[in-house]
Design an enzyme around this catalytic site. Sequence first.
Site, PDB file in Angstrom:
ATOM      1  N   HIS A 196      51.261  47.540  44.088  1.00 42.35           N
ATOM      2  CA  HIS A 196      51.352  47.428  42.630  1.00 42.35           C
ATOM      3  C   HIS A 196      52.704  47.820  42.089  1.00 42.35           C
ATOM      4  O   HIS A 196      53.125  47.349  41.045  1.00 42.35           O
ATOM      5  CB  HIS A 196      50.192  48.183  41.970  1.00 42.35           C
ATOM      6  CG  HIS A 196      48.929  47.404  42.116  1.00 42.35           C
ATOM      7  ND1 HIS A 196      48.004  47.676  43.107  1.00 42.35           N
ATOM      8  CD2 HIS A 196      48.490  46.287  41.492  1.00 42.35           C
ATOM      9  CE1 HIS A 196      47.043  46.786  43.036  1.00 42.35           C
ATOM     10  NE2 HIS A 196      47.301  45.933  42.070  1.00 42.35           N
ATOM     11  N   ARG A 334      41.519  39.882  32.866  1.00 46.54           N
ATOM     12  CA  ARG A 334      40.740  40.404  33.987  1.00 46.54           C
ATOM     13  C   ARG A 334      40.160  41.751  33.579  1.00 46.54           C
ATOM     14  O   ARG A 334      40.879  42.592  33.033  1.00 46.54           O
ATOM     15  CB  ARG A 334      41.625  40.585  35.224  1.00 46.54           C
ATOM     16  CG  ARG A 334      40.837  41.207  36.369  1.00 46.54           C
ATOM     17  CD  ARG A 334      41.625  41.291  37.627  1.00 46.54           C
ATOM     18  NE  ARG A 334      42.637  42.321  37.570  1.00 46.54           N
ATOM     19  CZ  ARG A 334      43.535  42.510  38.533  1.00 46.54           C
ATOM     20  NH1 ARG A 334      43.547  41.714  39.585  1.00 46.54           N
ATOM     21  NH2 ARG A 334      44.420  43.467  38.446  1.00 46.54           N
ATOM     22  N   GLU A 424      39.021  37.148  46.022  1.00 46.27           N
ATOM     23  CA  GLU A 424      39.925  38.067  46.712  1.00 46.27           C
ATOM     24  C   GLU A 424      39.343  38.540  48.040  1.00 46.27           C
ATOM     25  O   GLU A 424      40.029  39.161  48.842  1.00 46.27           O
ATOM     26  CB  GLU A 424      40.191  39.294  45.838  1.00 46.27           C
ATOM     27  CG  GLU A 424      40.689  38.961  44.460  1.00 46.27           C
ATOM     28  CD  GLU A 424      41.023  40.188  43.647  1.00 46.27           C
ATOM     29  OE1 GLU A 424      42.193  40.564  43.596  1.00 46.27           O
ATOM     30  OE2 GLU A 424      40.093  40.779  43.048  1.00 46.27           O
ATOM     31  N   ASN A 447      46.896  38.326  46.963  1.00 44.99           N
ATOM     32  CA  ASN A 447      47.329  39.629  47.494  1.00 44.99           C
ATOM     33  C   ASN A 447      46.181  40.308  48.233  1.00 44.99           C
ATOM     34  O   ASN A 447      46.311  40.754  49.372  1.00 44.99           O
ATOM     35  CB  ASN A 447      47.801  40.550  46.363  1.00 44.99           C
ATOM     36  CG  ASN A 447      48.797  39.871  45.455  1.00 44.99           C
ATOM     37  OD1 ASN A 447      49.517  38.995  45.890  1.00 44.99           O
ATOM     38  ND2 ASN A 447      48.828  40.265  44.201  1.00 44.99           N
ATOM     39  N   ASP A 448      45.047  40.386  47.538  1.00 48.07           N
ATOM     40  CA  ASP A 448      43.901  41.014  48.188  1.00 48.07           C
ATOM     41  C   ASP A 448      43.254  40.087  49.207  1.00 48.07           C
ATOM     42  O   ASP A 448      42.765  40.544  50.240  1.00 48.07           O
ATOM     43  CB  ASP A 448      42.871  41.471  47.147  1.00 48.07           C
ATOM     44  CG  ASP A 448      43.255  42.824  46.572  1.00 48.07           C
ATOM     45  OD1 ASP A 448      43.603  43.711  47.371  1.00 48.07           O
ATOM     46  OD2 ASP A 448      43.244  42.976  45.345  1.00 48.07           O
ATOM     47  N   ARG A 458      47.659  46.123  52.182  1.00 46.73           N
ATOM     48  CA  ARG A 458      48.770  45.487  51.459  1.00 46.73           C
ATOM     49  C   ARG A 458      49.881  46.475  51.125  1.00 46.73           C
ATOM     50  O   ARG A 458      50.980  46.073  50.758  1.00 46.73           O
ATOM     51  CB  ARG A 458      48.257  44.798  50.190  1.00 46.73           C
ATOM     52  CG  ARG A 458      47.666  45.735  49.182  1.00 46.73           C
ATOM     53  CD  ARG A 458      46.906  44.989  48.099  1.00 46.73           C
ATOM     54  NE  ARG A 458      47.720  44.692  46.939  1.00 46.73           N
ATOM     55  CZ  ARG A 458      47.250  44.171  45.805  1.00 46.73           C
ATOM     56  NH1 ARG A 458      45.968  43.859  45.702  1.00 46.73           N
ATOM     57  NH2 ARG A 458      48.014  43.932  44.784  1.00 46.73           N
ATOM     58  N   CYS A 495      46.553  33.451  41.138  1.00 54.82           N
ATOM     59  CA  CYS A 495      47.288  34.400  40.304  1.00 54.82           C
ATOM     60  C   CYS A 495      47.877  35.526  41.143  1.00 54.82           C
ATOM     61  O   CYS A 495      48.408  36.483  40.609  1.00 54.82           O
ATOM     62  CB  CYS A 495      46.400  34.969  39.203  1.00 54.82           C
ATOM     63  SG  CYS A 495      45.008  35.910  39.838  1.00 54.82           S
TER      64      CYS A 495
END
Length: 563
Positions: A196, A334, A424, A447-448, A458, A495
């Site tokens: 993040h 979200r 995800e 990403n996930d 990650r 996304c």
Amino acid sequence: MSSSVRVPTAKAVLTGTPVVPGVVAAPVVRPGVRLQPTIDNVEIALDDRPAELDGFRAAAATVAQRLRDRSAHASGAAAEVLAVNAAMAEDRGWRTSVEKLIGSGSHAVSAAAAATEQFAAMFTKLGGLMAERVTDLHDVRDRVVAELLGAPEPGVPTPDVPSVLLADDLAPADTAGLDPSIVVGLATTLGGPTSHTAIIARQLGIPCVVAVPGLDNVDAGVFVLLDGTSGEVSVAPDPAVAAAAVEEYRVLAERSAGWAGPGATADGHAVDVLANVQDGAGARAAAETAAAGVGLFRTELCFLNRETEPSVEEQARIYGEVLAAYPDAKVVLRTLDAGSDKPLKFADHPDEANPALGVRGIRIAVGNPGLLDRQLDAIAAAVASEASTRKPWVMAPMISTPAEAAAFAAKVRSRDLVPGVMIEVPAAALLADRILAHVDFLSIGTNDLAQYTMAADRMSSDLAALTDPWQPAVLALVAQTAKAGAAANKPVGVCGEAAADPLLACVLVGLGITSLSAAASAVAAVGAKLASVTLADCRTAAAAVLETSDPNTAREVARRVLG
Ligand code: PEP
Ligand code: MG
């Protein structure tokens, strides 16, 4: 976009994982260590006390001013926290206590420490919101003490000249407070491309490289050239060569900045190119770019510093700011993705051995009754008070089963909003067709999805090659999800950070993805690349990529088709 200028004269060229494109050259700053001030019984001479008093007043004023300046440059929660801390450094009660102690013979450091302890004890006793201020009070004390001792500012510094920040790693809240006009580049020893910290750096548009071994040996003040495209940090480069590299990138960036949308391939296949944002300020900044709307509003990032749940009214105001930035365009909110590396203090969850596999995302709603309902009420209230012409789309993070999707969709529909979910978790990608029976759209969080498909954290720099979004296994799940969307005639976007890579974005379109959402700073490069290729090229590249066995070959075959 890549900078081809090499830096042969640099003392060392360190290489990490590139996450935010851009080339900058500037001196290094480092987060300052926190000194532990001690309270002692040393008594200073009567004659020395006025100077000690002046020293303290000057230090407190400097700290307050610095925090105010940082607050003015920050946005959202970060701006609020910094403003509150600036006010604390000037708090009359605290300053009077310190000054009294100096007047009776304490030196300034000891007096600041002792007065802070008195106030901290009092705040703790009062409980509630006051108790929550103790951490901020200690932060202010540490800054004033560092100033008194002539030591570097603790935590993330506010350098006097544009600088490159080098750190082991940063907390998301620290990164959110960075001022991109002062911290012009960021490199960390740890972290991964989708941590993040990297995501927030991307949103702030700060060129960034993560997982760079050897950064520890680069001292504050050393001049570096950071290339967020190649992932190189050149230590003490020839200044003329560094300036040429910065200029070359500027010209390249200018060229793709000429792309004005709307998103489409060269032969007119429309693809929404949207922005990922974290607050109203980010959405307003995105609206200044060619991004056609918001594809991911990470609502949890508004509340990283909050001790208590924001009220429905406050949430509605914050969400309304994002809706107001795009009154006639698509906005996808979200719901809170708390847990794992983004813990929210007000969203209770257990201590876990493996937080990324634990209670995070939609799972938080179970142990916190009402939290999700209140957030959805706030979104509905924001819609009611804004003059948006489109109903916003609302999606849940970390959905694993069709049943979770169905329960979420019912709550969203009951508020007359458009429900969707993030894909995800591999299980959700595999059952995308059954999930689509309940929701109106899907958005793939690569990403996930990469983290869980590859069983690779990650955040881990050691595993960055595994969490590469070009991993063919990850792209096979993207393909399966897009296929389910096409069969159901429902949109499937991406996304995750994969959508920020112009070449990969074209491959995603070839796989059947209908919208791309990336940091606003990446949108122009993605849109410009897409406009230079045909849908048939994208499909050919996608088919070739699905046949590969590793990310580097996947990149290579895509490059062969798409240039
Ligand atoms: C993702 O996982 O790809 C995503 C977009 O969500 P986040 O990065 O916030 O976990
Ligand atoms: Mg995610």
